[in-house]
Design a protein around this motif. Sequence first.
Motif, PDB file in Angstrom:
ATOM      1  N   PHE A 222       0.834  -1.210   0.000  1.00 20.00           N
ATOM      2  CA  PHE A 222       0.000   0.000   0.000  1.00 20.00           C
ATOM      3  C   PHE A 222       0.870   1.262   0.000  1.00 20.00           C
ATOM      4  CE2 PHE A 222      -1.499   3.274   3.007  1.00 20.00           C
ATOM      5  CZ  PHE A 222      -2.584   3.789   2.305  1.00 20.00           C
ATOM      6  N   LEU A 223       1.920   1.258   0.816  1.00 23.44           N
ATOM      7  CA  LEU A 223       2.794   2.431   0.933  1.00 23.44           C
ATOM      8  C   LEU A 223       3.535   2.693  -0.377  1.00 23.44           C
ATOM      9  CD1 LEU A 223       3.899   4.626   2.785  1.00 23.44           C
ATOM     10  CD2 LEU A 223       5.581   2.994   3.637  1.00 23.44           C
ATOM     11  N   VAL A 224       4.081   1.636  -0.973  1.00 19.91           N
ATOM     12  CA  VAL A 224       4.807   1.797  -2.244  1.00 19.91           C
ATOM     13  C   VAL A 224       3.845   2.211  -3.351  1.00 19.91           C
ATOM     14  CG1 VAL A 224       6.131   0.578  -4.022  1.00 19.91           C
ATOM     15  CG2 VAL A 224       6.689   0.246  -1.614  1.00 19.91           C
ATOM     16  N   ARG A 225       2.637   1.632  -3.339  1.00 21.63           N
ATOM     17  CA  ARG A 225       1.650   1.978  -4.376  1.00 21.63           C
ATOM     18  C   ARG A 225       1.257   3.449  -4.267  1.00 21.63           C
ATOM     19  NH1 ARG A 225       0.104   3.107  -8.178  1.00 21.63           N
ATOM     20  NH2 ARG A 225      -1.625   2.458  -9.478  1.00 21.63           N
ATOM     21  N   THR A 226       1.070   3.933  -3.025  1.00 19.18           N
ATOM     22  CA  THR A 226       0.734   5.344  -2.826  1.00 19.18           C
ATOM     23  C   THR A 226       1.917   6.229  -3.203  1.00 19.18           C
ATOM     24  OG1 THR A 226      -0.618   4.618  -0.954  1.00 19.18           O
ATOM     25  CG2 THR A 226      -0.289   6.970  -1.192  1.00 19.18           C
ATOM     26  N   MET A 227       3.127   5.765  -2.847  1.00 21.63           N
ATOM     27  CA  MET A 227       4.352   6.484  -3.193  1.00 21.63           C
ATOM     28  C   MET A 227       4.490   6.634  -4.708  1.00 21.63           C
ATOM     29  SD  MET A 227       8.201   5.182  -2.356  1.00 21.63           S
ATOM     30  CE  MET A 227       8.383   4.203  -3.843  1.00 21.63           C
ATOM     31  N   GLU A 228       4.100   5.584  -5.441  1.00 18.64           N
ATOM     32  CA  GLU A 228       4.186   5.620  -6.905  1.00 18.64           C
ATOM     33  C   GLU A 228       3.338   6.747  -7.486  1.00 18.64           C
ATOM     34  OE1 GLU A 228       4.802   1.076  -8.456  1.00 18.64           O
ATOM     35  OE2 GLU A 228       2.808   1.692  -7.883  1.00 18.64           O
ATOM     36  N   ILE A 229       2.158   6.950  -6.908  1.00 25.25           N
ATOM     37  CA  ILE A 229       1.294   8.020  -7.407  1.00 25.25           C
ATOM     38  C   ILE A 229       1.995   9.360  -7.266  1.00 25.25           C
ATOM     39  CG2 ILE A 229      -0.946   9.159  -7.130  1.00 25.25           C
ATOM     40  CD1 ILE A 229      -2.083   6.490  -6.174  1.00 25.25           C
ATOM     41  N   GLY A 230       2.789   9.511  -6.209  1.00 23.89           N
ATOM     42  CA  GLY A 230       3.560  10.736  -6.022  1.00 23.89           C
ATOM     43  C   GLY A 230       4.564  10.978  -7.140  1.00 23.89           C
ATOM     44  N   PHE A 231       5.003   9.893  -7.821  1.00 25.61           N
ATOM     45  CA  PHE A 231       5.948  10.035  -8.930  1.00 25.61           C
ATOM     46  C   PHE A 231       5.326  10.744 -10.133  1.00 25.61           C
ATOM     47  CE2 PHE A 231       8.371   6.336  -7.071  1.00 25.61           C
ATOM     48  CZ  PHE A 231       9.536   7.038  -6.840  1.00 25.61           C
ATOM     49  N   VAL A 232       3.981  10.760 -10.205  1.00 25.02           N
ATOM     50  CA  VAL A 232       3.327  11.413 -11.346  1.00 25.02           C
ATOM     51  C   VAL A 232       2.360  12.507 -10.901  1.00 25.02           C
ATOM     52  CG1 VAL A 232       3.508   9.419 -12.877  1.00 25.02           C
ATOM     53  CG2 VAL A 232       1.520   9.602 -11.388  1.00 25.02           C
ATOM     54  N   HIS A 233       2.225  12.680  -9.579  1.00 27.60           N
ATOM     55  CA  HIS A 233       1.261  13.639  -9.033  1.00 27.60           C
ATOM     56  C   HIS A 233       1.874  15.037  -9.030  1.00 27.60           C
ATOM     57  CE1 HIS A 233      -1.431  15.511  -6.075  1.00 27.60           C
ATOM     58  NE2 HIS A 233      -2.262  14.524  -6.304  1.00 27.60           N
ATOM     59  N   PRO A 234       1.168  16.047  -9.593  1.00 27.95           N
ATOM     60  CA  PRO A 234       1.701  17.412  -9.531  1.00 27.95           C
ATOM     61  C   PRO A 234       1.683  17.911  -8.079  1.00 27.95           C
ATOM     62  CG  PRO A 234      -0.520  17.389 -10.450  1.00 27.95           C
ATOM     63  CD  PRO A 234      -0.105  15.947 -10.306  1.00 27.95           C
ATOM     64  N   PRO A 235       2.593  18.844  -7.700  1.00 31.22           N
ATOM     65  CA  PRO A 235       3.517  19.550  -8.586  1.00 31.22           C
ATOM     66  C   PRO A 235       4.891  18.899  -8.733  1.00 31.22           C
ATOM     67  CG  PRO A 235       3.542  20.559  -6.432  1.00 31.22           C
ATOM     68  CD  PRO A 235       2.562  19.422  -6.346  1.00 31.22           C
ATOM     69  N   LEU A 236       5.225  17.888  -7.860  1.00 31.58           N
ATOM     70  CA  LEU A 236       6.571  17.330  -7.935  1.00 31.58           C
ATOM     71  C   LEU A 236       6.693  16.372  -9.108  1.00 31.58           C
ATOM     72  CD1 LEU A 236       9.312  17.425  -6.546  1.00 31.58           C
ATOM     73  CD2 LEU A 236       8.601  15.487  -5.140  1.00 31.58           C
ATOM     74  N   GLY A 237       5.990  15.235  -9.051  1.00 31.81           N
ATOM     75  CA  GLY A 237       5.936  14.298 -10.175  1.00 31.81           C
ATOM     76  C   GLY A 237       7.279  14.039 -10.836  1.00 31.81           C
ATOM     77  N   LEU A 238       8.193  13.377 -10.124  1.00 28.97           N
ATOM     78  CA  LEU A 238       9.564  13.213 -10.628  1.00 28.97           C
ATOM     79  C   LEU A 238       9.615  12.537 -11.993  1.00 28.97           C
ATOM     80  CD1 LEU A 238      11.488  12.262  -7.355  1.00 28.97           C
ATOM     81  CD2 LEU A 238      11.554  14.414  -8.611  1.00 28.97           C
ATOM     82  N   ASN A 239       8.723  11.556 -12.223  1.00 29.46           N
ATOM     83  CA  ASN A 239       8.705  10.888 -13.532  1.00 29.46           C
ATOM     84  C   ASN A 239       8.445  11.890 -14.658  1.00 29.46           C
ATOM     85  OD1 ASN A 239       9.122   8.485 -12.234  1.00 29.46           O
ATOM     86  ND2 ASN A 239       7.336   7.450 -13.079  1.00 29.46           N
TER      87      ASN A 239
END
Length: 417
Positions: A351-368
């Motif tokens: 659950f934590l990694v899955r939520t963390m993954e959304i942060g990779f594409v979630h604005p404004p950071l979205g590192l991906n």
Amino acid sequence: MLALGLPIGISLILVALGGLAILISPEAALIKAGVVTFATISRYELGVLPLFVLMAHLCFAAGASRDFFDTAARFVGHRRGGLAIASIGGCAGFGAISGSSLATVATVTSVALPEMRKANYAPSFATGALAAGGTLGSLVPPSGALIVFGIVAEQSIGKLFAASIIPGLTQALFYIVAISILCRINPALGPRTARVPWRERMAGLVRVIDIAALILFVIGGLFIGWFTPTEAASVGSAAALLLCWWRGKLTRAAVSGALDATLRTTGMIYLVIIGALLFATFISVTGVAGWLAQAVGSFHASPTLTIVAMAVALLVLGSFLDGIALMLLTTPIFLPIIHELHMSPIWFGIFLVRTMEIGFVHPPLGLNVYVIQGIAKDIPLATIFRGIVPFLIVDFLHLALLIAVPMLALWLPGRMG
């Protein structure tokens, strides 16, 4: 400290040392730091990390960068959105080698995006699919994020890898369905490409058999019980070395480059893990984690409602924190609550990694998104973030499914005994 640009490992260590010095004493804080550092780097199970990283870099040296995408493109490229579907397959396959979201999105984008642009794919659609697909690198085993979580939370890395398989497959399936629906609504998003003859398709399949066999052998052996995680990583590194030789890529430069990259990556991650364990010690001494667990119990909120609240907090924090930083900062606080709710720490890791993954594409950071924009500098960030929106909706649906049906993550580990 993170806002000032300090590395996550250094930030965690400084805050932990400062907090422990105030709560107990400066001398005790330094002694504790020494004990935690030595205990961490001397742990046998931590050897899994550099060995899996070495396996990944040896596979890169063997030329595995574009093979998964090329093969998938030959099979489905002639369908509407086929190259976008192939990029999801490429990300899943490459993620099983790299164990990293950022490495996956950078590599597959450099291969897939030129092909999609050549086929006149809409830039927002193409980059959105790549950014979303890249997140698979953090979930499919051997995932670096799950290894770090397993060490920090003292959970079985083998069971975490097994738990990630079904959520990883369903996540990829959700993305493929989304691509198919979007292209059915608007065929101009992902035009068809020329159908490839079956002879060429089979030739592409032959090119990935050796790498696919390596992944299945390592992960399958771990799941069946042939190897411990560290043994699986050792066997995988040795097999990747043989793969380099088999493909004619075993040169002194290739091996030294893989070793250099492994040492750099591992050193950085070790520093982060030491910082995280020190930070967890500091949190434990403050009593904040225990207080939060008791507070949650006193509210008599349902486990589902508590998890939803955690997800919202993680998504908000993920808007401006790096994924690993988010995981390491929140695990010492949230894990006692999970124990208080009598929920599985293995499920919580997924659950934590899955939520963390959304942060990779979630604005404004979205590192991906920033990685893709660095490769395709002529595509504005706004265009990429616009293309992400349908996949974000899919991400939220998949996260809701994972919360509603925990057995998605717990069924396979349960078969391991």
